[in-house]
Design a protein around this motif. Structure first.
Motif, PDB file in Angstrom:
ATOM      1  N   VAL A 130       0.785  -1.283  -0.073  1.00  0.00           N
ATOM      2  CA  VAL A 130       0.047  -0.251   0.104  1.00  0.00           C
ATOM      3  C   VAL A 130       0.762   1.427  -0.094  1.00  0.00           C
ATOM      4  CG1 VAL A 130      -1.841   1.341   1.163  1.00  0.00           C
ATOM      5  CG2 VAL A 130      -1.829  -1.177   1.211  1.00  0.00           C
ATOM      6  N   VAL A 131       2.020   1.178   0.772  1.00  0.00           N
ATOM      7  CA  VAL A 131       2.980   2.260   0.777  1.00  0.00           C
ATOM      8  C   VAL A 131       3.429   2.718  -0.692  1.00  0.00           C
ATOM      9  CG1 VAL A 131       5.110   3.037   1.767  1.00  0.00           C
ATOM     10  CG2 VAL A 131       3.420   1.979   3.348  1.00  0.00           C
ATOM     11  N   THR A 132       3.604   1.907  -1.235  1.00  0.00           N
ATOM     12  CA  THR A 132       4.346   2.051  -2.824  1.00  0.00           C
ATOM     13  C   THR A 132       3.553   2.904  -3.628  1.00  0.00           C
ATOM     14  OG1 THR A 132       3.210  -0.092  -3.483  1.00  0.00           O
ATOM     15  CG2 THR A 132       5.916  -0.257  -2.614  1.00  0.00           C
ATOM     16  N   LEU A 133       1.907   2.772  -3.158  1.00  0.00           N
ATOM     17  CA  LEU A 133       1.129   3.639  -4.211  1.00  0.00           C
ATOM     18  C   LEU A 133       1.447   5.062  -3.967  1.00  0.00           C
ATOM     19  CD1 LEU A 133      -1.883   1.504  -3.525  1.00  0.00           C
ATOM     20  CD2 LEU A 133      -0.791   1.710  -5.508  1.00  0.00           C
ATOM     21  N   ALA A 134       2.057   5.441  -2.831  1.00  0.00           N
ATOM     22  CA  ALA A 134       2.510   6.963  -2.405  1.00  0.00           C
ATOM     23  C   ALA A 134       3.560   7.320  -3.543  1.00  0.00           C
ATOM     24  CB  ALA A 134       2.955   7.128  -1.200  1.00  0.00           C
ATOM     25  N   HIS A 135       4.155   6.371  -4.307  1.00  0.00           N
ATOM     26  CA  HIS A 135       5.427   6.748  -5.211  1.00  0.00           C
ATOM     27  C   HIS A 135       5.083   6.193  -6.544  1.00  0.00           C
ATOM     28  CE1 HIS A 135       7.501   7.694  -1.485  1.00  0.00           C
ATOM     29  NE2 HIS A 135       7.174   6.307  -1.072  1.00  0.00           N
ATOM     30  N   THR A 136       4.378   5.158  -6.587  1.00  0.00           N
ATOM     31  CA  THR A 136       4.162   4.686  -8.092  1.00  0.00           C
ATOM     32  C   THR A 136       2.592   4.754  -8.403  1.00  0.00           C
ATOM     33  OG1 THR A 136       3.919   2.649  -7.329  1.00  0.00           O
ATOM     34  CG2 THR A 136       5.991   3.202  -7.711  1.00  0.00           C
ATOM     35  N   GLY A 137       1.929   4.829  -7.652  1.00  0.00           N
ATOM     36  CA  GLY A 137       0.310   5.080  -8.081  1.00  0.00           C
ATOM     37  C   GLY A 137       0.032   6.141  -8.920  1.00  0.00           C
ATOM     38  N   PRO A 138      -1.300   6.271  -9.310  1.00  0.00           N
ATOM     39  CA  PRO A 138      -1.728   7.688 -10.103  1.00  0.00           C
ATOM     40  C   PRO A 138      -1.460   8.674  -9.203  1.00  0.00           C
ATOM     41  CG  PRO A 138      -3.101   5.897 -10.025  1.00  0.00           C
ATOM     42  CD  PRO A 138      -2.256   5.078  -9.017  1.00  0.00           C
ATOM     43  N   PRO A 139      -1.144   9.806  -9.707  1.00  0.00           N
ATOM     44  CA  PRO A 139      -0.959  11.395  -9.335  1.00  0.00           C
ATOM     45  C   PRO A 139      -2.050  11.509  -8.490  1.00  0.00           C
ATOM     46  CG  PRO A 139      -0.006  11.332 -11.374  1.00  0.00           C
ATOM     47  CD  PRO A 139      -0.827   9.838 -11.314  1.00  0.00           C
ATOM     48  N   HIS A 140      -3.360  11.151  -8.886  1.00  0.00           N
ATOM     49  CA  HIS A 140      -4.626  11.755  -8.148  1.00  0.00           C
ATOM     50  C   HIS A 140      -4.593  11.239  -6.667  1.00  0.00           C
ATOM     51  CE1 HIS A 140      -8.794  13.119  -8.241  1.00  0.00           C
ATOM     52  NE2 HIS A 140      -9.196  11.789  -7.485  1.00  0.00           N
ATOM     53  N   THR A 141      -4.053  10.194  -6.565  1.00  0.00           N
ATOM     54  CA  THR A 141      -4.122   9.501  -5.061  1.00  0.00           C
ATOM     55  C   THR A 141      -2.912   9.418  -4.377  1.00  0.00           C
ATOM     56  OG1 THR A 141      -3.776   7.208  -6.081  1.00  0.00           O
ATOM     57  CG2 THR A 141      -5.894   7.964  -5.711  1.00  0.00           C
ATOM     58  N   ARG A 142      -1.668   9.895  -4.703  1.00  0.00           N
ATOM     59  CA  ARG A 142      -0.573   9.891  -4.329  1.00  0.00           C
ATOM     60  C   ARG A 142      -0.553  10.639  -3.014  1.00  0.00           C
ATOM     61  NH1 ARG A 142       4.169  10.210  -8.764  1.00  0.00           N
ATOM     62  NH2 ARG A 142       3.319   8.440 -10.086  1.00  0.00           N
ATOM     63  N   ASP A 143      -1.071  11.820  -2.808  1.00  0.00           N
ATOM     64  CA  ASP A 143      -0.959  12.609  -1.400  1.00  0.00           C
ATOM     65  C   ASP A 143      -1.797  11.753  -0.432  1.00  0.00           C
ATOM     66  OD1 ASP A 143       0.316  14.705  -2.863  1.00  0.00           O
ATOM     67  OD2 ASP A 143      -1.589  15.789  -3.058  1.00  0.00           O
ATOM     68  N   ASN A 144      -3.070  10.930  -0.563  1.00  0.00           N
ATOM     69  CA  ASN A 144      -3.745  10.376   0.478  1.00  0.00           C
ATOM     70  C   ASN A 144      -2.984   9.205   0.872  1.00  0.00           C
ATOM     71  OD1 ASN A 144      -5.818  11.880   0.434  1.00  0.00           O
ATOM     72  ND2 ASN A 144      -6.562  11.162  -1.639  1.00  0.00           N
ATOM     73  N   PHE A 145      -2.055   8.425  -0.043  1.00  0.00           N
ATOM     74  CA  PHE A 145      -1.432   7.047   0.147  1.00  0.00           C
ATOM     75  C   PHE A 145       0.090   7.499   0.801  1.00  0.00           C
ATOM     76  CE2 PHE A 145      -3.906   5.371  -2.803  1.00  0.00           C
ATOM     77  CZ  PHE A 145      -4.314   3.927  -2.191  1.00  0.00           C
ATOM     78  N   ALA A 146       0.391   8.919   0.729  1.00  0.00           N
ATOM     79  CA  ALA A 146       1.538   9.547   1.323  1.00  0.00           C
ATOM     80  C   ALA A 146       1.304   9.757   2.750  1.00  0.00           C
ATOM     81  CB  ALA A 146       2.166  10.739   0.610  1.00  0.00           C
ATOM     82  N   ALA A 147       0.045   9.897   3.095  1.00  0.00           N
ATOM     83  CA  ALA A 147      -0.354  10.516   4.656  1.00  0.00           C
ATOM     84  C   ALA A 147      -0.808   9.140   4.999  1.00  0.00           C
ATOM     85  CB  ALA A 147      -2.009  11.099   4.411  1.00  0.00           C
TER      86      ALA A 147
END
Length: 285
Positions: A130-147
């Motif tokens: 799940v953490v990898t989505l903060a770096h490789t996921g779609p830009p639309h959701t990266r901030d939420n996964f970074a949190a």
């Protein structure tokens, strides 16, 4: 008599206790309308906007719009209707922005699931996937996964971090994906990637069908909105004439405008109800 007086005093004390010692804010459940507005703000990406600020903005917009229209068109009923419309305008903008973001998210969730499948199949633990989505996921959701990443690194509690992520995303599709991950984390099993791949295929098919239907009905919706707005544009133009403004300020003129407003509102709501596509509810919020 003393015991009866003490019993009466105890009863009065218990009856008045909710008003004298209200529950703490952290434990009180907000009303349903407040929760709905906060959820719409989250869906619109406006988590930093507080509910009091939105209410104040609505009040200022209503007063400003009513005063401006009354200065141009000296008809009190039209100014009042314009103020009422401006009062709900900020909430309408929030809803419009939330719908746009949900439409955009509906397209990218299959990609998010694909990233999760790739991370899980590569051998990463579920929280790290799940953490990898903060770096490789779609830009639309990266901030939420970074949190989510910051919260998980700070607490190490996967369930608590998932709850926070669900609250920030405020999306029913995200709820289904995250609850699937939670169940796999708590129960275990080797079918997670299969379930996620099937979910991604279903989401892609649903998004394609919905996009086609929305494209076919968009011209009908636009024509209906134009038909609803046209009488009010004509009314505003007529009200700029002094004799028309004087006629509309009479009781008969007010009744005519209010009746027109009622008919227009019912027609507009009926149009929206007939054209509304079914939306998935947040069963896991």
């Amino acid at each position: 008599m003393v015991a009866l007086g003490m019993l009466l005093g105890l009863g009065l004390d218990l009856a008045l206790s909710p008003f004298l010692w209200p529950a703490a804010r952290g434990t009180a459940t907000p009303p349903r309308l407040v929760r709905l507005v906060r959820e719409r703000l989250a869906q619109a990406g406006l988590q930093a906007v507080s509910l009091p600020a939105l209410v104040v903005a609505s009040a200022l917009a209503a007063v400003s719009a009513a005063a401006l229209v009354f200065a141009i068109v000296p008809v009190l009923s039209i100014a009042a209707i314009t103020g009422a419309a401006a009062l709900v305008l900020p909430f309408s903008i929030v809803g419009w922005r939330a719908n746009i973001r949900r439409s955009q998210a509906r397209v990218i969730w299959p990609d998010v699931v694909d990233h999760l499948v790739s991370a899980v199949r590569s051998g990463l633990a579920l929280p790290d996937s799940v953490v990898t989505l903060a770096h490789t996921g779609p830009p639309h959701t990266r901030d939420n996964f970074a949190a989510f990443e910051r919260e998980y690194r700070a607490t190490g509690n996967f369930a608590l971090s998932i709850d926070g992520l669900k609250s920030r995303l405020a999306d029913p599709i995200a709820d289904r994906i995250l609850e699937t991950l939670r169940m796999s984390r708590e129960v275990g099993g080797s079918e997670l990637t299969t379930v996620l791949r099937n979910l991604a295929a279903y989401l892609r098919a649903e998004a394609a069908i919905r996009s086609e239907v929305e494209a076919r009905q968009s011209w009908v919706m636009n024509a209906a909105k134009l038909g609803v707005a046209s009488p009010w544009v004509i009314l505003l133009l007529l009200s700029t004439r002094p004799e028309a403004a004087a006629a509309y300020n009479t009781p008969a003129g007010v009744v005519l405008i209010v009746a027109g407003l009622a008919v227009t509102s019912m027609a507009y709501r009926a149009m929206l109800a007939l054209a509304r596509l079914p939306e998935e509810h947040r069963w896991f919020s």
